[in-house]
Enzyme design. Structure first.
Site, PDB file in Angstrom:
ATOM      1  CG  HIS A  78      -3.857  -0.760  -6.612  1.00 30.40           C
ATOM      2  ND1 HIS A  78      -4.124  -0.111  -5.424  1.00 30.40           N
ATOM      3  CD2 HIS A  78      -3.937  -2.085  -6.325  1.00 30.40           C
ATOM      4  CE1 HIS A  78      -4.351  -1.004  -4.490  1.00 30.40           C
ATOM      5  NE2 HIS A  78      -4.247  -2.205  -5.007  1.00 30.40           N
ATOM      6  NE  ARG A 102      -4.288  -1.350   0.053  1.00 29.00           N
ATOM      7  CZ  ARG A 102      -4.426  -2.406  -0.764  1.00 29.00           C
ATOM      8  NH1 ARG A 102      -3.464  -2.720  -1.614  1.00 29.00           N
ATOM      9  NH2 ARG A 102      -5.538  -3.121  -0.741  1.00 29.00           N
ATOM     10  CD  GLU A 109      -3.681   3.294  -4.691  1.00 25.51           C
ATOM     11  OE1 GLU A 109      -2.464   3.014  -4.764  1.00 25.51           O
ATOM     12  OE2 GLU A 109      -4.588   2.436  -4.819  1.00 25.51           O
TER      13      GLU A 109
HETATM   14  P1  NAI Z   1      -1.506 -11.512   4.645  1.00 24.99           P
HETATM   15  O1  NAI Z   1      -2.449 -11.094   5.719  1.00 24.99           O
HETATM   16  O2  NAI Z   1      -1.509 -12.916   4.178  1.00 24.99           O
HETATM   17  O3  NAI Z   1      -0.009 -11.165   5.104  1.00 24.99           O
HETATM   18  C1  NAI Z   1       0.366  -9.970   5.684  1.00 24.99           C
HETATM   19  C2  NAI Z   1       1.584 -10.239   6.548  1.00 24.99           C
HETATM   20  O4  NAI Z   1       2.071  -8.979   7.040  1.00 24.99           O
HETATM   21  C3  NAI Z   1       1.290 -11.112   7.774  1.00 24.99           C
HETATM   22  O5  NAI Z   1       2.195 -12.184   7.847  1.00 24.99           O
HETATM   23  C4  NAI Z   1       1.465 -10.162   8.948  1.00 24.99           C
HETATM   24  O6  NAI Z   1       1.965 -10.811  10.131  1.00 24.99           O
HETATM   25  C5  NAI Z   1       2.490  -9.186   8.377  1.00 24.99           C
HETATM   26  N1  NAI Z   1       2.586  -7.963   9.138  1.00 24.99           N
HETATM   27  C6  NAI Z   1       1.658  -7.348   9.911  1.00 24.99           C
HETATM   28  N2  NAI Z   1       2.163  -6.267  10.503  1.00 24.99           N
HETATM   29  C7  NAI Z   1       3.455  -6.174  10.109  1.00 24.99           C
HETATM   30  C8  NAI Z   1       4.521  -5.269  10.395  1.00 24.99           C
HETATM   31  N3  NAI Z   1       4.337  -4.259  11.241  1.00 24.99           N
HETATM   32  N4  NAI Z   1       5.693  -5.487   9.804  1.00 24.99           N
HETATM   33  C9  NAI Z   1       5.902  -6.537   8.974  1.00 24.99           C
HETATM   34  N5  NAI Z   1       4.929  -7.420   8.667  1.00 24.99           N
HETATM   35  C10 NAI Z   1       3.726  -7.245   9.214  1.00 24.99           C
HETATM   36  O7  NAI Z   1      -1.758 -10.504   3.433  1.00 24.99           O
HETATM   37  P2  NAI Z   1      -1.374 -10.704   1.917  1.00 24.99           P
HETATM   38  O8  NAI Z   1      -2.482 -11.374   1.202  1.00 24.99           O
HETATM   39  O9  NAI Z   1      -0.016 -11.275   1.830  1.00 24.99           O
HETATM   40  O10 NAI Z   1      -1.377  -9.186   1.417  1.00 24.99           O
HETATM   41  C11 NAI Z   1      -0.447  -8.241   1.902  1.00 24.99           C
HETATM   42  C12 NAI Z   1      -0.856  -6.867   1.437  1.00 24.99           C
HETATM   43  O11 NAI Z   1      -0.657  -6.747   0.031  1.00 24.99           O
HETATM   44  C13 NAI Z   1      -2.355  -6.548   1.617  1.00 24.99           C
HETATM   45  O12 NAI Z   1      -2.650  -6.117   2.921  1.00 24.99           O
HETATM   46  C14 NAI Z   1      -2.573  -5.460   0.605  1.00 24.99           C
HETATM   47  O13 NAI Z   1      -2.350  -4.212   1.216  1.00 24.99           O
HETATM   48  C15 NAI Z   1      -1.506  -5.707  -0.452  1.00 24.99           C
HETATM   49  N6  NAI Z   1      -2.100  -6.136  -1.712  1.00 24.99           N
HETATM   50  C16 NAI Z   1      -1.829  -5.424  -2.844  1.00 24.99           C
HETATM   51  C17 NAI Z   1      -2.393  -5.772  -4.058  1.00 24.99           C
HETATM   52  C18 NAI Z   1      -2.087  -5.027  -5.310  1.00 24.99           C
HETATM   53  O14 NAI Z   1      -2.798  -5.205  -6.312  1.00 24.99           O
HETATM   54  N7  NAI Z   1      -1.067  -4.185  -5.355  1.00 24.99           N
HETATM   55  C19 NAI Z   1      -3.340  -6.895  -4.149  1.00 24.99           C
HETATM   56  C20 NAI Z   1      -3.502  -7.632  -2.906  1.00 24.99           C
HETATM   57  C21 NAI Z   1      -2.932  -7.242  -1.738  1.00 24.99           C
END
Ligand code: NAI
Length: 329
Positions: A294, A233, A262
């Site tokens: 995005h 993000r 954005e």
């Molecule tokens: P997820 O929930 O599977 O993984 C997120 C990870 O981040 C978890 O392991 C969590 O423990 C960790 N985390 C939480 N707080 C943290 C911190 N302070 N420092 C380091 N790590 C931390 O989520 P997923 O599916 O892997 O997605 C991650 C992010 O990717 C989403 O939240 C979204 O913002 C972004 N995303 C972007 C997309 C795009 O099109 N550019 C599409 C889908 C997701």
């Protein structure tokens, strides 16, 4: 369920009609959800929202008054929703987690290669009939140290791909993922990860704890000449600090699929129009920056999975109320 889908894009109606098979009554509007357009939800039980929609407390209040009981985000991230306000108003919020971690991880790798190996610049050059190499020197991922911030679904898929490149993998995440450890990823604190990595890729959600996680101070901890990739993000980084670090010759490049301001710009066509955002204009004019709108999630497989997740949430809410939802609040 009686649901209204905001920010409907041209690629969505056929898919949603096919998967719905007339089960739910679905109204699809192209309007972005805002304070002005929220009144359109009058009489609907559910709102199907996109990442560009405004789900602030003010808008949620209008939706609650209109009778909305459920918001289903057509996204994994829910940082655009005021979850506390939704809970206080009795609105359940569901999302679509893991609709395709590979879509985002593969795109992050694509951004990394395009930035490092200057693929966009090379294409621009050859279009001008300039076939020289001098401006196109890159590095290799084989043997490089890559730091992954956030090792959930997407971070793990990214680690898997980078392992294939022969990179050494470091990770920072409060939760250590056994799947990553099995891949040979070494967990450490953020500071040493930043200090040792040739490439840092961000895959953590936007939370109060991750807002501007990459700022002037953390950038100064990074290796001189490192590359930063952001498909998470926009506000996980301080964009002004990124620009300053590149200008100071510290960060070698930044490739991002997201931008902190954005909303209202990405997903819209501003061709030929001036952008009312000097920071974005500056970012777009930097040769060491690669920005995409995005689109990391935007694959056929991901769209199909996401639409199925949306209907799973609607079906679950209809059958069991909040119990069966992919609950975000
Ligand atoms: P997820 O929930 O599977 O993984 C997120 C990870 O981040 C978890 O392991 C969590 O423990 C960790 N985390 C939480 N707080 C943290 C911190 N302070 N420092 C380091 N790590 C931390 O989520 P997923 O599916 O892997 O997605 C991650 C992010 O990717 C989403 O939240 C979204 O913002 C972004 N995303 C972007 C997309 C795009 O099109 N550019 C599409 C889908 C997701």
């Amino acid at each position: 369920m009686h649901a209204i889908m905001y920010s409907t894009r041209s690629y969505e109606p056929a898919r949603y009609q096919r998967l719905n098979q007339g089960h739910h009554s679905l109204e699809m509007v192209s309007d972005r959800l805002t304070e002005e357009s929220a009144a359109k939800a009058q009489g609907f039980d559910a709102v199907l929202a996109f990442v560009s929609d405004d789900l602030s407390a003010k808008v949620l209040k209008i939706l609650a008054t209109a009778g909305v009981k459920l918001i289903v985000c057509r996204s994994a991230g829910v940082d655009h929703v005021d979850l506390e306000a939704a809970s206080a108003l009795g609105i359940a919020v569901a999302n679509c987690p893991r609709y395709s971690p590979a879509a985002v991880a593969e795109f992050a790798v694509g951004l990394l290669l395009a930035l490092d190996r200057k693929i966009v610049l090379a294409h621009e050059q050859v279009l001008e009939h300039d076939f020289t190499l001098e401006a196109l020197l890159g590095t290799e991922l084989h043997g490089a140290t890559v730091g992954i911030v956030g090792t959930g679904s997407i971070g793990t898929a990214f680690a898997q791909i980078l392992k294939g490149f022969g990179a050494s993998l470091l990770a920072y995440d409060p939760v250590h993922n056994p799947a990553c450890i099995a891949l040979g990823v070494t967990y450490c604190d953020l500071e040493p990860l930043l200090a040792k990595s040739d490439v840092v890729s961000l895959h953590a959600p936007l939370l109060p704890a991750t807002w501007h996680l990459i700022n002037a101070r953390s950038l100064s901890s990074m290796k001189k000449g490192a590359l930063l990739i952001n498909t998470a993000r926009g506000a996980v980084v301080d964009t002004a600090a990124i620009i300053a670090s590149i200008e100071a010759g510290h960060l070698r490049g930044y490739a991002a699929d997201v931008y902190e301001q954005e909303r209202g710009v990405f997903f819209e066509d501003y061709s030929g129009k001036k952008l009312d955002d000097p920071l974005l204009e500056k970012l777009l004019n930097m040769r060491q920056v690669l920005l995409t709108p995005h689109q990391a999630f935007f694959t056929e497989n991901a769209l199909e999975n996401m639409a199925n997740n949306v209907f799973d949430n609607l079906d679950a809410f209809e059958l069991e109320g909040q119990k069966g939802l992919c609950r975000a609040n």
